[in-house]
Design an enzyme around this catalytic site. Structure first.
Site, PDB file in Angstrom:
ATOM      1  N   SER A 298       0.817  -1.221   0.000  1.00 27.32           N
ATOM      2  CA  SER A 298       0.000   0.000   0.000  1.00 27.32           C
ATOM      3  C   SER A 298       0.846   1.265   0.000  1.00 27.32           C
ATOM      4  O   SER A 298       0.432   2.290  -0.546  1.00 27.32           O
ATOM      5  CB  SER A 298      -0.936   0.010   1.212  1.00 27.32           C
ATOM      6  OG  SER A 298      -1.905  -1.005   1.108  1.00 27.32           O
TER       7      SER A 298
ATOM      8  N   GLU B 157     -10.205   7.073   1.768  1.00 30.81           N
ATOM      9  CA  GLU B 157      -9.808   5.664   1.675  1.00 30.81           C
ATOM     10  C   GLU B 157     -10.776   4.755   2.424  1.00 30.81           C
ATOM     11  O   GLU B 157     -11.063   4.976   3.610  1.00 30.81           O
ATOM     12  CB  GLU B 157      -8.409   5.453   2.254  1.00 30.81           C
ATOM     13  CG  GLU B 157      -7.943   4.008   2.096  1.00 30.81           C
ATOM     14  CD  GLU B 157      -6.790   3.629   3.013  1.00 30.81           C
ATOM     15  OE1 GLU B 157      -6.050   2.691   2.652  1.00 30.81           O
ATOM     16  OE2 GLU B 157      -6.634   4.240   4.095  1.00 30.81           O
TER      17      GLU B 157
ATOM     18  N   ASP C  25      -9.183  -4.005   2.346  1.00 29.90           N
ATOM     19  CA  ASP C  25      -7.895  -4.708   2.337  1.00 29.90           C
ATOM     20  C   ASP C  25      -7.794  -5.704   3.482  1.00 29.90           C
ATOM     21  O   ASP C  25      -7.324  -6.834   3.309  1.00 29.90           O
ATOM     22  CB  ASP C  25      -6.777  -3.671   2.430  1.00 29.90           C
ATOM     23  CG  ASP C  25      -5.395  -4.279   2.566  1.00 29.90           C
ATOM     24  OD1 ASP C  25      -4.936  -4.926   1.611  1.00 29.90           O
ATOM     25  OD2 ASP C  25      -4.765  -4.099   3.623  1.00 29.90           O
TER      26      ASP C  25
END
Length: 366
Positions: free
Chosen positions: A85, A255, A260
């Site tokens: 990331s 975000e 994730d």
């Protein structure tokens, strides 16, 4: 006597001339429009199957359907076929390929200018919203410069002095319960921040004379399944309300961090709930962009996590379940959705760091 063929040729040339002349202003007008605002929405770990889950699990049509301009990005980092990331977000924020773990620095560990820093020089307001700690890799890449993403206390120390005007997320431990015993509250106040560590309360003074910081949990916000509620939507709405006061425009990065984490956990239900929450924010961003007419909205991801697949459940083609091939990241190409002025520039297949340059070329912040 005039030949009939000459009349036909003349008529054809006239029609061609009129057609070309009528089409020319459309092309010119599209090229002349530059967005005033940019909203970049990053679903961390969100590949095509994660996006597809919103089409099969839910009672409404996902907001992904509202986009007409769609592309794909290649996500490899400077030192790996599969990115993390930090390198993935730095590609977006700085326009470079760098090594896994890098936050706002190049492969030589030198600080590189970020999109938010470029915007601030043009007196454009900037904001970051996340469901993780704001010191986590993706949000950090939009205001910090460190060699390794694990340096979260150093990342935290850079936030109050950064160009960010509005921030919302978690991570109070990195600011107020640090290993070096330094409490950063004074630094926030010295830099003109109104700080709230309790709730998303709209401050009485919501003008651009102050910066705004919401830090609402020690490490990260709760999962949707644990009662996070509409934090991401409300924080985004507050961010848009605050940032849009700037007549010069704004840049906002939002975000959906925990898509994730659902992939890392190989937890399909976790992914589905987080994608649904993220899609709600996409809808709000698109509604704002449609109303204002001057805002570019981009939706993408830094990488895919989990090798997630929507497969038939025990051969039943009318029943879908999520399956996984890894607990880590994968190398799959990642979709890019764009809406608003400049959105046509995001079609095609290109490297992830091209998103930075496409934004730059759309808004002319150079």
């Amino acid at each position: 006597m005039k030949h009939p063929l000459l009349d036909i040729i003349a008529l054809s040339l006239l029609v061609l001339f009129i057609s070309c002349k009528s089409q020319r202003p459309l092309v010119n007008s599209e090229k002349s429009i530059a967005p005033k605002n940019v909203i970049l929405l990053i679903g961390d770990g969100m590949g095509l199957s994660q996006i597809s889950s919103s089409f099969y699990f839910g009672n409404t049509n996902p907001n992904f359907e509202r986009f007409k301009h769609i592309g794909l990005i290649k996500t490899s980092s400077q030192n790996g076929l599969i990115t993390d990331s930090a390198a993935g977000a730095t590609a977006f924020s700085a326009g470079i390929k760098t090594y896994n773990g890098a936050i706002g620095v190049d492969s030589d560990t030198l600080a590189v200018e970020l999109l938010t820093e470029i915007a601030a020089k043009k007196f454009i307001s900037t904001g970051v919203v996340s469901t993780s700690s704001v010191t986590h890799a993706t949000p950090a890449s939009f205001y910090a410069h460190v060699r390794f993403r694990s340096q979260e206390e150093e990342i935290a120390a850079q936030l109050p002095r950064s160009s960010i005007d509005f921030i919302a997320g978690a991570g109070t431990d990195y600011f107020f319960k640090r290993k070096d015993h330094i409490n950063l509250s004074t630094m926030f106040s010295n830099q003109g921040f109104i700080l709230d560590t309790l709730a998303l309360n709209r401050p009485k003074d919501f003008s651009l004379e102050h910066k705004i910081a919401f830090l609402l949990a020690p490490n990260h916000m709760p999962k949707m399944s644990e009662g996070r509620g509409h934090f991401l939507s409300k924080a985004t709405q507050l961010g848009l309300e605050y940032l849009s006061q700037n007549e010069n425009g704004f840049f906002l990065m939002v975000e959906g961090s925990q898509i994730d984490w659902g992939g890392h956990n190989n937890d399909s239900s976790y992914i589905i709930e987080e994608v649904r929450d993220f899609d709600r924010v996409i809808g709000e961003a698109l509604d704002y962009a449609q109303k204002e007419g001057n805002t570019l909205v981009i939706v993408t991801a830094d990488h895919e996590t989990g090798g997630y697949t929507l497969a038939s459940d025990k051969g039943n083609y009318n029943k879908i379940k999520g399956s996984f091939s890894t607990t880590g990241h994968s190398a799959t190409l990642i979709p890019v959705f764009a809406f608003g002025p400049g959105s046509e520039n995001f079609q095609g297949i290109y490297e992830n760091n091209a998103i930075f340059h496409k934004i730059q070329n759309s808004v002319n912040w150079k």
